[in-house]
Design a protein around this motif. Structure first.
Motif, short mmCIF file in Angstrom:
data_model
loop_
_atom_site.label_atom_id
_atom_site.label_comp_id
_atom_site.label_asym_id
_atom_site.label_seq_id
_atom_site.Cartn_x
_atom_site.Cartn_y
_atom_site.Cartn_z
N SER A 37 36.74 13.34 50.90
CA SER A 37 37.47 12.08 51.00
C SER A 37 38.87 12.26 51.58
N VAL A 38 39.44 13.45 51.46
CA VAL A 38 40.80 13.67 51.95
C VAL A 38 40.85 14.61 53.15
N SER A 39 39.66 14.98 53.67
CA SER A 39 39.67 15.93 54.78
C SER A 39 38.83 15.50 55.97
N ARG A 40 37.98 14.47 55.80
CA ARG A 40 37.11 14.05 56.91
C ARG A 40 37.40 12.60 57.27
N PRO A 41 37.57 12.30 58.55
CA PRO A 41 37.54 13.23 59.69
C PRO A 41 38.84 14.00 59.87
N GLU A 42 39.93 13.51 59.23
CA GLU A 42 41.21 14.21 59.30
C GLU A 42 41.80 14.29 57.91
N ALA A 43 42.66 15.28 57.71
CA ALA A 43 43.30 15.45 56.41
C ALA A 43 44.28 14.30 56.15
N GLY A 44 44.24 13.80 54.94
CA GLY A 44 45.13 12.69 54.58
C GLY A 44 44.44 11.68 53.69
N LEU A 45 45.11 10.57 53.44
CA LEU A 45 44.60 9.53 52.55
C LEU A 45 44.16 8.28 53.31
N GLU A 46 43.86 8.44 54.59
CA GLU A 46 43.46 7.29 55.39
C GLU A 46 42.20 6.62 54.86
N ASN A 47 41.26 7.42 54.35
CA ASN A 47 40.02 6.84 53.84
C ASN A 47 40.28 5.93 52.64
N TYR A 48 41.18 6.34 51.76
CA TYR A 48 41.52 5.50 50.61
C TYR A 48 42.27 4.25 51.04
N ALA A 49 43.12 4.38 52.06
CA ALA A 49 43.81 3.20 52.58
C ALA A 49 42.81 2.21 53.16
N ARG A 50 41.78 2.73 53.81
CA ARG A 50 40.76 1.85 54.38
C ARG A 50 39.99 1.13 53.29
N VAL A 51 39.72 1.81 52.17
CA VAL A 51 39.01 1.17 51.06
C VAL A 51 39.77 -0.07 50.60
N LEU A 52 41.10 0.00 50.61
CA LEU A 52 41.92 -1.09 50.08
C LEU A 52 42.33 -2.11 51.12
N THR A 53 42.05 -1.84 52.40
CA THR A 53 42.51 -2.75 53.45
C THR A 53 41.39 -3.26 54.35
N ASP A 54 40.27 -2.55 54.46
CA ASP A 54 39.19 -2.97 55.36
C ASP A 54 38.54 -4.25 54.85
N THR A 55 38.44 -5.24 55.71
CA THR A 55 37.92 -6.55 55.31
C THR A 55 36.48 -6.48 54.84
N ASP A 56 35.62 -5.80 55.60
CA ASP A 56 34.22 -5.69 55.22
C ASP A 56 34.06 -4.99 53.87
N THR A 57 34.82 -3.92 53.67
CA THR A 57 34.74 -3.19 52.41
C THR A 57 35.20 -4.05 51.24
#
Length: 275
Positions: free
Chosen positions: A34-54
């Motif tokens: 969750s913090v390394s793919r595709p890049e290192a960071g917290l972008e995936n968690y940010a997407r969980v909280l901001t992506d409209t479809d999600t």
């Protein structure tokens, strides 16, 4: 004697090792994705909280789970009451209703509801024969069908905590209320129901946690139109190969489940229900 002590010591040490190997290591791997793919960071968690479809899928999941929880607990309360306080024949009937579903696969139950609810199924055929409707109702691939299938699965699980709390009630308390002139309705709302609240809350949390992880029933009865979070995680990880985002969504759901489990064991203290 010493050999028994040694075996007991080994078993006590093996349990944490097994838990580490079976649960914590895979969980650590998922968190790592969750913090390394595709890049290192917290972008995936940010997407969980901001992506409209999600967010829409999370909201749909919460809405369905809450509805299933309320309906399941209400039905379970009625069944528990008749199971605990009913006549022998009624108790036997309730036991059949509670235990027989455990012997039927969730897959069979889901397809059974498809047969009942489809356009040429039992419900639509019956209503058409009675001329109550002019054309078949759309009952499958809807939130209604998903909720119906999930409630059917969850009611037996919801019964046990409520029935356990009812069995702990001292009958003399109810008799005292009636002896002081209280009506049956007053006794129920002001004496009986408050005493069963711990079982109701435990049942509600158990049902909600189970419902969050439903996959087969929404996939079959929803037909791809009613996607819940478990199915969405599967799509992200196995169809779009978006492992990082799917892992982040899994951790997010796991955090919710962990919080609810903590509430169950800290506030409700369900161990009282089995004593």
């Amino acid at each position: 004697m010493s050999s028994r002590i040694n075996i007991h010591t080994v078993a006590m040490w093996m349990l944490p090792v097994l838990l580490l190997a079976v649960y914590l290591l895979p969980l650590a791997g998922v968190f790592g994705w969750s913090v390394s793919r595709p890049e290192a960071g917290l972008e995936n968690y940010a997407r969980v909280l901001t992506d409209t479809d999600t967010l829409n899928i999370l909201w749909r999941t919460a809405r369905i789970c809450l509805t299933v929880t309320v309906v399941s607990v209400m039905l379970a309360y009625l069944m528990s009451y008749h199971w605990v306080y009913g006549s022998p024949a009624r108790k036997f009937f309730m036991e059949l209703c509670i235990f027989i579903p455990f012997w039927i696969s969730v897959l069979i139950r889901a397809f059974g509801w498809v047969v009942i609810l489809r356009n040429k199924g039992i419900v639509n055929t019956f209503l058409l024969d009675l001329n109550l409707i002019a054309e078949p109702l759309t009952l499958v691939r809807t939130e209604f069908s998903v909720i119906l299938g999930m409630v059917h699965f969850m009611v037996p699980f919801a019964v046990f905590p409520i029935a356990a709390s009812m069995r702990q009630i001292d009958a003399r308390v109810l008799l005292a209320s009636r002896g002081m002139g209280a009506t049956p309705g007053f006794t129920f709302w002001n004496v009986f129901l408050p005493l069963t609240i711990p079982g109701v809350l435990a049942s509600a949390i158990i049902v909600f946690v189970f419902a969050l992880g439903f996959f087969i029933t929404p996939a079959i009865l929803g037909g791809g139109k009613i996607v819940m979070v478990a199915e969405y995680i599967y799509i992200q990880m196995f169809q779009t190969a978006n492992w990082g985002f799917g892992a982040a969504l899994s951790i997010f759901v796991l955090a919710i489940v962990g919080a609810l489990a903590g509430l169950l064991f800290k506030v409700i203290r369900p161990e009282r229900l089995v004593n």
